[in-house]
Design a protein around this motif. Structure first.
Motif, PDB file in Angstrom:
ATOM      1  N   THR A  23       8.239  -9.466   8.997  1.00 20.46           N
ATOM      2  CA  THR A  23       8.852  -8.922   7.833  1.00 20.46           C
ATOM      3  C   THR A  23       8.303  -7.942   7.049  1.00 20.46           C
ATOM      4  O   THR A  23       8.539  -7.506   6.166  1.00 20.46           O
ATOM      5  N   ASP A  24       7.300  -7.213   7.730  1.00 18.75           N
ATOM      6  CA  ASP A  24       6.580  -6.242   7.224  1.00 18.75           C
ATOM      7  C   ASP A  24       7.631  -5.215   7.015  1.00 18.75           C
ATOM      8  O   ASP A  24       8.456  -4.871   7.983  1.00 18.75           O
ATOM      9  N   ALA A  25       7.653  -4.341   5.966  1.00 17.07           N
ATOM     10  CA  ALA A  25       8.773  -3.336   5.657  1.00 17.07           C
ATOM     11  C   ALA A  25       7.940  -2.176   5.119  1.00 17.07           C
ATOM     12  O   ALA A  25       6.949  -2.189   4.719  1.00 17.07           O
ATOM     13  N   LYS A  26       8.824  -1.052   5.505  1.00 19.03           N
ATOM     14  CA  LYS A  26       8.076   0.194   4.897  1.00 19.03           C
ATOM     15  C   LYS A  26       9.335   1.031   4.306  1.00 19.03           C
ATOM     16  O   LYS A  26      10.415   1.066   4.746  1.00 19.03           O
ATOM     17  N   ILE A  27       8.988   1.721   3.128  1.00 21.41           N
ATOM     18  CA  ILE A  27       9.818   2.785   2.586  1.00 21.41           C
ATOM     19  C   ILE A  27       9.273   4.337   2.592  1.00 21.41           C
ATOM     20  O   ILE A  27       8.366   4.333   2.178  1.00 21.41           O
ATOM     21  N   PRO A  28       9.891   4.894   3.570  1.00 21.10           N
ATOM     22  CA  PRO A  28       9.129   6.304   3.621  1.00 21.10           C
ATOM     23  C   PRO A  28       9.801   7.390   2.577  1.00 21.10           C
ATOM     24  O   PRO A  28      10.666   7.116   2.098  1.00 21.10           O
ATOM     25  N   GLY A  29       9.013   8.545   2.539  1.00 24.08           N
ATOM     26  CA  GLY A  29       9.500   9.611   1.877  1.00 24.08           C
ATOM     27  C   GLY A  29       9.803   9.543   0.735  1.00 24.08           C
ATOM     28  O   GLY A  29      10.757  10.227  -0.110  1.00 24.08           O
ATOM     29  N   LEU A  30       9.091   8.874  -0.311  1.00 23.05           N
ATOM     30  CA  LEU A  30       9.043   8.698  -1.706  1.00 23.05           C
ATOM     31  C   LEU A  30       8.350   9.774  -2.408  1.00 23.05           C
ATOM     32  O   LEU A  30       7.302  10.261  -1.777  1.00 23.05           O
ATOM     33  N   VAL A  31       8.782  10.072  -3.425  1.00 22.23           N
ATOM     34  CA  VAL A  31       7.804  10.784  -4.471  1.00 22.23           C
ATOM     35  C   VAL A  31       6.325   9.942  -4.820  1.00 22.23           C
ATOM     36  O   VAL A  31       6.758   8.784  -4.992  1.00 22.23           O
ATOM     37  N   PRO A  32       5.270  10.462  -4.705  1.00 24.95           N
ATOM     38  CA  PRO A  32       4.214   9.836  -4.958  1.00 24.95           C
ATOM     39  C   PRO A  32       4.319   8.931  -6.365  1.00 24.95           C
ATOM     40  O   PRO A  32       3.855   7.850  -6.143  1.00 24.95           O
ATOM     41  N   GLU A  71       0.762  -1.200   0.005  1.00 26.98           N
ATOM     42  CA  GLU A  71       0.050  -0.150   0.167  1.00 26.98           C
ATOM     43  C   GLU A  71       0.958   1.433  -0.103  1.00 26.98           C
ATOM     44  O   GLU A  71       1.876   1.199   0.477  1.00 26.98           O
ATOM     45  N   VAL A  72       0.432   2.312  -0.714  1.00 24.75           N
ATOM     46  CA  VAL A  72       1.001   3.621  -0.619  1.00 24.75           C
ATOM     47  C   VAL A  72       0.093   4.428   0.345  1.00 24.75           C
ATOM     48  O   VAL A  72      -1.103   4.630   0.256  1.00 24.75           O
ATOM     49  N   THR A  73       0.647   5.225   1.471  1.00 28.52           N
ATOM     50  CA  THR A  73       0.125   5.911   2.356  1.00 28.52           C
ATOM     51  C   THR A  73       0.767   7.397   2.289  1.00 28.52           C
ATOM     52  O   THR A  73       2.001   7.671   1.945  1.00 28.52           O
ATOM     53  N   SER A  74      -0.175   8.339   2.721  1.00 27.94           N
ATOM     54  CA  SER A  74       0.546   9.647   2.657  1.00 27.94           C
ATOM     55  C   SER A  74      -0.380  10.644   3.500  1.00 27.94           C
ATOM     56  O   SER A  74      -1.576  10.947   3.567  1.00 27.94           O
TER      57      SER A  74
END
Length: 163
Positions: free
Chosen positions: A133-142, A109-112
């Motif tokens: 093992t859930d992972a998150k990549i923060p701060g990406l350009v939409p 999912e993409v969250t903002s």
């Protein structure tokens, strides 16, 4: 060659985070520490004496220290797309590298949130069967977050169909 795929050296091509996340975090640091410094100086200066107003400088030291640490932390975040999995690396003192196999992904999912939207940022959250093992990549350009979500979903469906 696609972003993050293996190069000729057999090593993953790492992608760092855009600067918007660093800007947001440093702005929040300013918003908290500057009023605390001014408030501490004012209250102690009036209540105890002018010499005690220098205690407010503590918050400016916290600001300087936090400014540097936020930059180091931001530079430590990176991700790489490989043939069978996604790598996420982060951390300065305690480094962590998460490997998420495409076939194990259940939801991408993409969250903002409101602040992220204001700064043009989004996060990609990966959910797997194992909660650890859930992972998150923060701060990406939409646009990049949506591209990554679509690619990971496509690869996840292809890998899980082969099970």
């Amino acid at each position: 060659m696609e972003t993050g795929t293996m190069g000729g050296t057999g090593r993953p091509e790492w992608v760092g985070l855009p600067g918007g996340l660093l800007t947001l975090r440093r702005l929040l640091l300013l918003i908290w520490t500057v009023p605390l410094a001014a408030g501490t100086s004012l209250v102690l200066g009036l209540a105890v004496g002018p010499v005690w107003s220098a205690v407010g400088l503590f918050w400016l030291a916290v600001l300087a220290w936090g400014w540097v640490l936020l930059g180091r932390n931001w530079r430590s975040w990176r991700y790489a797309e490989r043939a069978d999995d996604l790598l996420i690396s982060r951390g300065v003192l305690w480094r962590a590298q998460t490997v998420v196999p495409y076939g194990r992904m259940q939801l991408v999912e993409v969250t903002s949130g409101p602040l992220e939207r204001r700064f043009g940022l989004a996060s990609v959250q990966l959910h797997t069967a194992a909660a650890a093992t859930d992972a998150k990549i923060p701060g990406l350009v939409p646009g990049e977050a949506e591209r990554l979500r679509d690619r990971l979903t496509e690869l996840g469906e292809a890998r899980s169909a082969g099970l």
